[in-house]
Motif scaffolding. Structure first.
Motif, PDB file in Angstrom:
ATOM      1  N   SER A   1      48.049  26.366  40.132  1.00 30.71           N
ATOM      2  CA  SER A   1      48.195  26.578  41.598  1.00 30.71           C
ATOM      3  C   SER A   1      47.333  27.817  41.952  1.00 30.71           C
ATOM      4  O   SER A   1      47.095  27.686  43.185  1.00 30.71           O
ATOM      5  CB  SER A   1      49.577  26.659  41.983  1.00 30.71           C
ATOM      6  N   LYS A   2      47.271  28.732  41.128  1.00 27.61           N
ATOM      7  CA  LYS A   2      46.598  29.851  41.761  1.00 27.61           C
ATOM      8  C   LYS A   2      45.028  29.529  41.624  1.00 27.61           C
ATOM      9  O   LYS A   2      44.299  30.188  42.066  1.00 27.61           O
ATOM     10  CB  LYS A   2      46.564  30.943  40.212  1.00 27.61           C
TER      11      LYS A   2
ATOM     12  N   TYR B   1      39.368  33.656  37.731  1.00 29.32           N
ATOM     13  CA  TYR B   1      39.728  32.473  36.640  1.00 29.32           C
ATOM     14  C   TYR B   1      38.179  31.397  36.105  1.00 29.32           C
ATOM     15  O   TYR B   1      38.676  30.810  35.325  1.00 29.32           O
ATOM     16  CB  TYR B   1      40.624  31.478  37.094  1.00 29.32           C
TER      17      TYR B   1
ATOM     18  N   ASP C   1      49.645  28.788  35.355  1.00 33.00           N
ATOM     19  CA  ASP C   1      50.037  28.577  36.750  1.00 33.00           C
ATOM     20  C   ASP C   1      48.778  27.777  37.528  1.00 33.00           C
ATOM     21  O   ASP C   1      47.950  28.923  38.142  1.00 33.00           O
ATOM     22  CB  ASP C   1      50.718  29.455  37.301  1.00 33.00           C
TER      23      ASP C   1
ATOM     24  N   LYS D   1      39.548  34.097  43.563  1.00 32.25           N
ATOM     25  CA  LYS D   1      39.973  33.094  42.349  1.00 32.25           C
ATOM     26  C   LYS D   1      39.112  32.403  41.784  1.00 32.25           C
ATOM     27  O   LYS D   1      39.213  32.666  40.266  1.00 32.25           O
ATOM     28  CB  LYS D   1      40.651  31.902  43.163  1.00 32.25           C
TER      29      LYS D   1
END
Length: 375
Positions: free
Chosen positions: A112-113, A137, A110, A133
């Motif tokens: 969008s994260k 990631y 996903d 974030k």
């Protein structure tokens, strides 16, 4: 942060830490060095006001007295007595030093994260969300960035300090035949690490899309942490060779020639894998006995195949006004080829070091914690 608990025995003057199924008796010398009072430790800078290198080798803990929840008075054989807040020891058991625990990802995650808006990063709350974030990631997509030259530097300076190279404070990425890098040609670029020939390598790269009139030129990102898990499972011997054997990387420009030797799989001082130095345009096979060289090459070849595999590679269109910021050795970037006659594909890039956003993140966390205590 891994969970840790402390057992204190006042009768034997001993303190035991329990973490990850282990038990460790905290040495007296270790505790003596970590004294916390204002006479021994500057409360603003957290720098010591004494030289711990001069402590006696055989210093012992002679008394432990409970003063509050996780707070104890400790007395040592050299005569020092001090109050200790054991919560200050938590940092010693945190291998990420207050940063979020990395989460690896593959294609189909996903994404969008990964997003944050440009205006949001200029508040402490938005900045913290963005850095969290990124540290989790290895990538951040900033939306609604002004489509003008220099905007990449505004984002770069918000997160850190711009790293100037022979490409300048920032660099333009668009088609031009005389540029000193293949990024200036419309050819496809496989996943790679930027500047593995530098010491140190840039920790973070930012690429801001100002204009994109082509149907091709899709951006690609791949998380090397996920790829390395797969490679290690398939070929542990080859994985170890890529972790141990240095490779020579070389870049030649009109006024500079840069050469650096480093292993393809990168680890930090704790042994924790952080990413890879991977650039087939710039690396050279190390000189090994033939059987070892074949094993090395086989692992390198498989690494390249995994980096470009659909299950790992996120392929997307970086839209005008979007900026991608990624951990240069953890998240490898590339792009598909494109037809330059369709129109202009114009990106502006910059580099910053990895320690700055980590440091700013931890400073804001500390200031918030102090403010909450004082409230």
């Amino acid at each position: 942060m891994q969970h840790v608990e402390f057992t204190v025995d006042e009768d034997s003057a001993s303190i035991i830490a329990h973490f990850q199924g282990q038990e460790l008796s905290l040495p007296a010398l270790w505790l003596r060095e970590r004294c916390q009072d204002a006479v021994q430790l500057d409360q603003v800078t957290q720098q010591r006001l004494f030289d711990p290198h001069q402590l006696e080798n055989d210093v012992s803990l002679v008394k432990v007295e409970k003063q509050g929840e996780l707070k104890y008075g400790l007395t040592f054989s050299d005569g020092y007595e001090g109050s200790y807040d054991f919560t200050e020891f938590y940092a010693d058991f945190d291998i990420y030093d207050g940063a979020p625990t990395p989460v690896s990802w593959k294609a189909g995650f996903d994404t969008s994260k990964f997003h944050v808006k440009f205006d949001e990063i200029f508040s402490d709350e938005g900045f913290m969300a963005g850095v969290e974030k990124f540290l989790t990631y290895g990538v951040l997509i900033v939306d609604d960035v002004p489509r003008e030259s220099g905007s990449v530097l505004k984002v770069a300076n918000r997160f850190g300090h711009v790293r100037e190279t022979n490409f300048g404070n920032s660099f333009e990425v668009y088609t031009r035949p005389d540029y000193n890098d293949l990024s200036g040609q419309p050819v496809p670029l496989g996943p790679h690490t930027d500047n593995p020939y530098r010491d140190p390598m840039p920790g973070i790269q930012l690429l801001h899309c100002i204009q994109n009139e082509t149907s091709g030129g899709l951006s690609t990102l791949v998380d090397s942490l996920s790829v390395l898990k797969q490679l290690k499972a398939e070929d542990p011997e080859g994985y170890q060779l890529l972790s141990d054997v240095p490779v020579r990387y070389r870049h030649v420009d009109n006024d500079v020639e840069l050469i650096e030797r480093r292993t393809m799989i990168e680890s930090d001082h704790t042994g924790k894998v952080t990413g890879i130095a991977y650039s087939p345009r710039l690396d050279y096979l190390p000189l090994l006995e033939n059987d070892q060289l074949v094993k090395f090459h086989r692992a390198r070849k498989r690494l390249g195949a995994l980096l470009g595999a659909p299950e790992f590679e996120w392929r997307f269109r970086l839209e005008p006004g979007q900026l991608q910021m990624f951990h240069n050795t953890r998240v490898l970037h590339g792009r598909t080829g494109f037809d330059a006659t369709e129109g202009l594909r114009h990106l502006e890039g910059a580099y910053i070091d990895l320690d700055a956003p980590k440091g700013r993140y931890k400073a804001i966390k500390r200031q918030t914690k102090l403010a909450q205590k004082g409230a």
